[in-house]
Design a protein around this motif. Sequence first.
Motif, PDB file in Angstrom:
ATOM      1  N   ALA A  32     -10.870   1.890  10.952  1.00 40.45           N
ATOM      2  CA  ALA A  32      -9.824   2.371  10.047  1.00 40.45           C
ATOM      3  C   ALA A  32     -10.163   3.761   9.518  1.00 40.45           C
ATOM      4  O   ALA A  32      -9.277   4.613   9.363  1.00 40.45           O
ATOM      5  N   VAL A  33     -11.442   4.011   9.231  1.00 41.79           N
ATOM      6  CA  VAL A  33     -11.871   5.342   8.782  1.00 41.79           C
ATOM      7  C   VAL A  33     -11.605   6.377   9.872  1.00 41.79           C
ATOM      8  O   VAL A  33     -11.146   7.502   9.593  1.00 41.79           O
ATOM      9  N   LYS A  34     -11.860   6.002  11.115  1.00 37.66           N
ATOM     10  CA  LYS A  34     -11.590   6.916  12.235  1.00 37.66           C
ATOM     11  C   LYS A  34     -10.098   7.251  12.301  1.00 37.66           C
ATOM     12  O   LYS A  34      -9.716   8.424  12.493  1.00 37.66           O
ATOM     13  N   ILE A  35      -9.242   6.233  12.134  1.00 38.65           N
ATOM     14  CA  ILE A  35      -7.795   6.452  12.204  1.00 38.65           C
ATOM     15  C   ILE A  35      -7.328   7.351  11.061  1.00 38.65           C
ATOM     16  O   ILE A  35      -6.581   8.315  11.282  1.00 38.65           O
ATOM     17  N   PHE A  86       0.841  -1.191   0.000  1.00 42.91           N
ATOM     18  CA  PHE A  86       0.000   0.000   0.000  1.00 42.91           C
ATOM     19  C   PHE A  86       0.881   1.249   0.000  1.00 42.91           C
ATOM     20  O   PHE A  86       1.682   1.455   0.917  1.00 42.91           O
ATOM     21  N   GLY A  87       0.748   2.082  -1.043  1.00 44.92           N
ATOM     22  CA  GLY A  87       1.574   3.273  -1.183  1.00 44.92           C
ATOM     23  C   GLY A  87       1.251   4.345  -0.157  1.00 44.92           C
ATOM     24  O   GLY A  87       0.271   4.264   0.592  1.00 44.92           O
ATOM     25  N   GLU A 144      -0.264   2.247   5.733  1.00 39.58           N
ATOM     26  CA  GLU A 144      -0.377   1.281   6.820  1.00 39.58           C
ATOM     27  C   GLU A 144      -1.792   1.238   7.402  1.00 39.58           C
ATOM     28  O   GLU A 144      -2.184   0.231   7.993  1.00 39.58           O
ATOM     29  N   VAL A 145      -2.561   2.308   7.245  1.00 39.26           N
ATOM     30  CA  VAL A 145      -3.932   2.304   7.764  1.00 39.26           C
ATOM     31  C   VAL A 145      -4.762   1.287   6.985  1.00 39.26           C
ATOM     32  O   VAL A 145      -5.436   0.422   7.561  1.00 39.26           O
ATOM     33  N   ALA A 146      -4.727   1.380   5.658  1.00 35.66           N
ATOM     34  CA  ALA A 146      -5.465   0.426   4.828  1.00 35.66           C
ATOM     35  C   ALA A 146      -4.916  -0.990   5.004  1.00 35.66           C
ATOM     36  O   ALA A 146      -5.682  -1.958   5.081  1.00 35.66           O
TER      37      ALA A 146
END
Length: 738
Positions: A471-474, A368-369, A456-458
């Motif tokens: 994950a959306v919150k982060i 993931f970029g 890294e979130v995704a």
Amino acid sequence: MNNEYSTLTFETDLNHYSVTGGSTGITSARVSYIFDLRGPCMSVDTACSSSLVAIYQAILVLKAGDCNMAVCGGVNALLTPSAFIQLSRARMLSRTGQCQAFSARADGYARGEGCGIVLLKRLSDAIKDGDNIWATIVTGTNQDGRTVSPMTAPSGEQQRQLLKTVYEKAGIDPREIDYIEAHGTGTVAGDPVEVKSLGMFFTDPHIQKKKKRYIGSVKTNIGHLESAAGVAGLIKVLLMMKNNKFVKTLFADELHPDIDFQKFGFVIPTDLNDWDRKRKLACVNSFAFGGTNCHVVLSSYTEITTEIEKGHVSKQPLMFCFSGQDQKDHFQVRKAVIATSLEELANKLKRVNMLETSYKPKRLIFVFGGMGIAWMGMCKELMSQFQVFKGKIQEIDSYLNEYVTWSLYEQLLDDYNVEDTMFGPIATFACQVALVALWKHLGIKPDCVLGQSIGEVAASHIAGVWSLSEAVKIIFHRTVVLAKATGGKMLLIRNKPVEKLEMMLTKYEGRANIGLYYSPQSCVISGDTDAVDQIEKDLLTTSTDEKHGITLHTLRLQTAFHSHHTDNAKQEIQRKLVGMQGDSSDIELISTVSGKRAQEEDFSTPHYWGTNIRDPVQFGKAVGNAAKEKSFNIFVEIGPKPVLDSCINDLFTEDNIAVVPSMKRNSELNCLLEAAGKMYEHGLNITWNVLYDRPQRNTEYPKYRFCRNKHLYVSEDLRQQLMGIQPKTNLHPFFEDS
């Protein structure tokens, strides 16, 4: 009917393989084992009707819903003389060595060997799956019981009863039958009884109109395949339907005197004749010498197809795969080509190089970029083409509504400015999650994931550490705190040893550092603007040898990420996420904070996301640790633009690495198809039909020529006996023991 394979082993050769190698019950089980088939499985032995009875059983199982596809048929192998001796003494075999069905010269049957297999599905499933449908089928079976004696004699009464039952049950008008594939063995007793039974049924007084119909037997062409005889006749009929021809039945120049073909309206084809009828109906008989009868009715299937004309150009690119189909084995040598017209396809195939896939186990790694890879207009094409991609964007949008007043989905459609610090990172995250959903829809799932910076979130969501809402919150709070950070500069440097750059940076301690490690030859320097400018000047003014090949590129970002300019953001993100606790990952997850496989606390705590913002990104180290030496590693880049390809050669020298981008600027669908094709060429299997609105039929192509190595085991004692040599004396029967 016979079990000759189990006799190939003498008592002296018995071992722990003998039970599974020679048991007829294991024959079908071995097929299920090899292909991992988990539905009902059985071996059927009703002598000469075995294969059609197996098909009858398969249809019952399909109708009951116990499976969605059935593999069934029959096989006959002539391996020892024992069955020949028994059948000869029973006077069943032909002295001429020919099955002369319906002939005045009929004197028994000739044994043949072969294998015939068919795949059965419910018609609705076959249409839905885009299968190549040869015909529809109905079957029935019964037993002679003690209607005749001896039990090996055919029962005309039960044969007629079977026909009546099958046609009444299926609601088929017998007058519609064009062709009868008879059991037709060429035995003195069997042929007259069978033809008379067929004639009495098809010329029933209730049927007013007498119709001329062809009758034949494949046994005149290939012999009597015994347990595979029924499926051989069935396949013959399917081939005739496909080619619109009635094929010749041999030895019919002088017909059997006890069969009145004219009375019954039967005609034996003695030449190749056209079968012009659009909807073709035919039937197949298969009887056993123990009295188990089976009858099959086949109806040709016609579907509307669209032929591609030579000059036609498709509105969108189409994928053409060679060396495999959804319904066939996928071989080692493969090629996938994208084209919009037949001309383009032909031109590409002229210069094509077939790629042989690695025999090493495949390892799929999603990368993931990070920041700066978004572009205006991204995601629009894939949202318009794939509901699963669009649906995932909208799902993220619904969770995002808790934090923002604007719509992610609408702004992507409106080509919103991705350089907006509150939109670009979130849009990149959404694009990455939607791409993974699309790849999974295509049957591609990762073995390992890793992300660069915001990636890294995704990555952690895909690995199962966080739910999508978490994950959306982060990503939202990460975006907010970094949007407040300003100042500084980031400089991408390629083709310069990172070790030397680290030495240069010692005099800028506290003002500049390496923020992202791509490879031993590439990195990103992050820090105060004046410090980074001075470093850039120093690099440009070094000796010619020192600066040879160096490329410098200033990143267009509002702050120097992963430097002291994000110290406050680190503290703030930890406060925003306090109380959040993630789960352990479902798949292997590599941290680009440490460059190693994630530990228990990695990704799942607010503290980690603070280090994710502030600490240097160990991207190259993480990529290196994700690959396995004994695997063929396929890195799939997940994001709007590829980032890995430029540094992959610096990280690996082995030939077990491939890099595949998922999306490129202004080339979303093309890039996706090319990526799917590359993964297919490297040995992964794609669910191709989900690329299109409706299932696509597979195109027929020439058969493959396989390496035909023999693996039949015959014990040495039996090998000698088959040659006429007595195993214990080593003497040929023509020689006396001196």
